[in-house]
Design an enzyme around this catalytic site. Sequence first.
Site, PDB file in Angstrom:
ATOM      1  N   VAL A 107       0.838  -1.199   0.000  1.00  0.00           N
ATOM      2  CA  VAL A 107       0.000   0.000   0.000  1.00  0.00           C
ATOM      3  C   VAL A 107       0.876   1.253   0.000  1.00  0.00           C
ATOM      4  CG1 VAL A 107      -1.758   1.305   1.282  1.00  0.00           C
ATOM      5  CG2 VAL A 107      -1.905  -1.191   1.159  1.00  0.00           C
ATOM      6  N   CYS A 108       1.986   1.202   0.706  1.00  0.00           N
ATOM      7  CA  CYS A 108       2.858   2.377   0.888  1.00  0.00           C
ATOM      8  C   CYS A 108       3.277   3.037  -0.431  1.00  0.00           C
ATOM      9  CB  CYS A 108       4.083   2.008   1.706  1.00  0.00           C
ATOM     10  SG  CYS A 108       3.679   1.322   3.337  1.00  0.00           S
ATOM     11  N   PRO A 109       3.748   2.282  -1.439  1.00  0.00           N
ATOM     12  CA  PRO A 109       4.166   2.974  -2.657  1.00  0.00           C
ATOM     13  C   PRO A 109       3.014   3.661  -3.382  1.00  0.00           C
ATOM     14  CG  PRO A 109       4.319   0.600  -2.946  1.00  0.00           C
ATOM     15  CD  PRO A 109       4.038   0.849  -1.502  1.00  0.00           C
ATOM     16  N   LEU A 125       2.693   7.043  -1.481  1.00  0.00           N
ATOM     17  CA  LEU A 125       3.799   7.958  -1.736  1.00  0.00           C
ATOM     18  C   LEU A 125       3.782   8.465  -3.176  1.00  0.00           C
ATOM     19  CD1 LEU A 125       4.622   6.857   1.048  1.00  0.00           C
ATOM     20  CD2 LEU A 125       6.984   6.996   0.284  1.00  0.00           C
TER      21      LEU A 125
END
Length: 187
Positions: free
Chosen positions: A46-48, A51
């Site tokens: 999920v993080c990329p 960002l």
Amino acid sequence: MSLIGREIKDFSVQAYQDGQTRTVTKEDTLGAWSLFFFYPADFTFVCPTELEDLADHYDEFKAAGAEIYSVSCDTEFVHKAWHEESKSIAKVRYPMLADPAHVLARGFKVLMRDAGQAQRGAFIVDPEGRVQVEMITASGIGRNADELLRLLKAAQFVAKHGDQVCPARWRPGSATLKPSLDLVGQL
């Protein structure tokens, strides 16, 4: 316990930005609006997406007088490797703060001690270093840069026009409300 209205704690951490590492301190963030955007870890799922979404809106945040600081408990070296390997993260131009000692994660109260990672926390901090927006979501729930930008602009509006408040779905130029006894029960 909410951090709203509280001053952020002093910190000094390493950051990766524009192919370089540098030190970022609390003092560096004062005098401008900031978005501290915590996420669990580099090289995840999920993080990329989050960002990259922020990277796609970076110019809008800068135009609004705000800096984005993404934060994970990874090192600046891991941030560099991720930036070089991921097409999504290669778009990131804002500082990626390294928090392996958990200074920021503890200070913003998002540290998951057992995992040694940060929760998904987003904090909008005013130029005096006080938290104006605090948002924490479960690990599997990604956040939206459009909404964070809207919240930033609402916080800026309220800071400038203290006698007015921003209703749901408020956008710059939309109607605001002036709290008063006469308004009670009229909405």
